[in-house]
Structure formats: C-alpha cells, structure tokens
Motif scaffolding. Structure first.
Motif, PDB file in Angstrom:
ATOM      1  N   ALA A  44      38.857   2.289  37.979  1.00  0.00           N
ATOM      2  CA  ALA A  44      37.474   1.946  37.686  1.00  0.00           C
ATOM      3  C   ALA A  44      37.432   0.953  36.528  1.00  0.00           C
ATOM      4  CB  ALA A  44      36.708   3.215  37.312  1.00  0.00           C
ATOM      5  N   PHE A  45      36.471   0.068  36.587  1.00  0.00           N
ATOM      6  CA  PHE A  45      36.212  -0.919  35.541  1.00  0.00           C
ATOM      7  C   PHE A  45      37.332  -1.949  35.373  1.00  0.00           C
ATOM      8  CE2 PHE A  45      33.448   2.650  34.209  1.00  0.00           C
ATOM      9  CZ  PHE A  45      32.223   1.995  34.181  1.00  0.00           C
ATOM     10  N   SER A  50      36.331  -3.930  40.227  1.00  0.00           N
ATOM     11  CA  SER A  50      34.908  -4.011  39.893  1.00  0.00           C
ATOM     12  C   SER A  50      34.227  -5.258  40.439  1.00  0.00           C
ATOM     13  CB  SER A  50      34.725  -3.985  38.375  1.00  0.00           C
ATOM     14  OG  SER A  50      35.034  -2.715  37.863  1.00  0.00           O
ATOM     15  N   TRP A  86      31.157   4.668  36.556  1.00  0.00           N
ATOM     16  CA  TRP A  86      31.423   3.459  37.342  1.00  0.00           C
ATOM     17  C   TRP A  86      30.521   3.401  38.568  1.00  0.00           C
ATOM     18  CZ3 TRP A  86      35.721   2.160  41.169  1.00  0.00           C
ATOM     19  CH2 TRP A  86      35.937   0.783  41.243  1.00  0.00           C
ATOM     20  N   ASP A  89      27.259   2.140  37.341  1.00  0.00           N
ATOM     21  CA  ASP A  89      27.403   0.737  36.946  1.00  0.00           C
ATOM     22  C   ASP A  89      27.452  -0.192  38.157  1.00  0.00           C
ATOM     23  OD1 ASP A  89      28.241  -1.340  34.786  1.00  0.00           O
ATOM     24  OD2 ASP A  89      29.835  -1.502  36.289  1.00  0.00           O
ATOM     25  N   GLN A  90      28.071   0.263  39.231  1.00  0.00           N
ATOM     26  CA  GLN A  90      28.277  -0.556  40.421  1.00  0.00           C
ATOM     27  C   GLN A  90      27.198  -0.380  41.489  1.00  0.00           C
ATOM     28  OE1 GLN A  90      31.123  -2.738  41.338  1.00  0.00           O
ATOM     29  NE2 GLN A  90      31.163  -2.780  39.114  1.00  0.00           N
TER      30      GLN A  90
END
Length: 160
Positions: A44-45, A50, A86, A89-90
């Motif tokens: 993740a990230f 990402s 995540w 965020d996504q």
C-alpha cells in the motif's frame, strides 16, 4: 512450490478493516461458491501500486463484475490499518476488498513472496493476479520482477 492453475487456495486468515474495526477473513469461507478476481501487490502507498495497480481495478470494477466476477480483492503484506487507510485514500471502498496479509502467511503458502529488503520492505508478495472460482485458481498471471503488465485489471479483463 508456487501455486498453479487448478490448485485450491490454502486456508489462511486475512484481516480486513470494517466500520467496527479489524475483522478476520477466513480464506476458505471467503472464496467458497464465488468467482473472485484476486490481485497482489508489494505494498500500500507504494508508487506503482498506488498510481496504477489498485486504481486500475477500482476503475474497471463494474466491467469485471459484468464479466461474471462476484468480487474483486487486493492483498498485500501490510497491516490491516494501513490497508484500511489506503482503501479510503484510493476510493476503493465498495469496489475492491482489501485483504491484509500482514504476516505474509498467504503469499508464503502459495509460493509467491519477494524479498524487498533492499528497499527496507522485508518479505512482500509478488505482483500477480488470478481468478479464483469456488476456491480454485482458474487463471494465474505472475509478473516478472519489476514489471507491471500481466497483473493489471485490463489484462485480467481480457482473459474473461
């Protein structure tokens, strides 16, 4: 030994973030009786994960489901809190289920680990995608180290 088409996924416990906090997900129950598009990424990230990998599956979720996929799941060797953050965020919530493989139990059991220690990442999962039908692998795409081609949403969509 690396998992192959025709093999059944091993029993492992993933973790997923819910509105009530972390929750265990038993692989045998999760994959039973359903067709799941499962993909793995190093973390993740991280840049490619990402910018391309997860966003591709979020973007193509409806198309994958229109081709008979019941659910789309992403796994990575990250803890459930990172995976939950995540997902938010996504914009993955409701489109892709993020399954934390925090101890690398899943990727070790299927023989698809990678050594990311030169980047300070330790043991991680290789980048791959698969279709799992009722717990059995029917399609498997494993990336060469450093590549992002055969594990993409577009590539998997073309195989359905």
């Amino acid at each position: 030994m690396t998992i192959s088409v025709g093999d059944t996924l091993p029993p492992v416990t993933f973790m997923t973030m819910t509105s009530d906090g972390p929750s265990p997900v038993e692989s045998e129950a999760y994959f039973a009786g359903r067709k799941i598009a499962l993909f793995s990424l190093p973390g993740a990230f991280t840049p490619t994960c990402s910018a391309k990998h997860l966003p591709g599956f979020v973007e193509k979720a409806d198309e994958l489901k229109a081709k008979g996929v019941d659910e789309i799941a992403c796994t990575a060797v990250n803890d459930v809190f990172v995976m939950g953050a995540w997902a938010k965020d996504q914009g993955a919530e409701g489109k892709v289920t993020l399954l934390a493989d925090g101890n690398a139990a899943f990727v070790e059991a299927i023989g698809l680990t990678m050594d990311g220690s030169k980047f300070g990442l330790g043991t991680r999962g290789q980048r791959f995608s698969m279709i799992v039908d009722d717990g059995k692998v029917t399609t498997l795409n494993i990336e060469a180290p450093g590549d992002f081609q055969v594990s993409s949403a577009d590539y998997l969509l073309g195989q359905l």
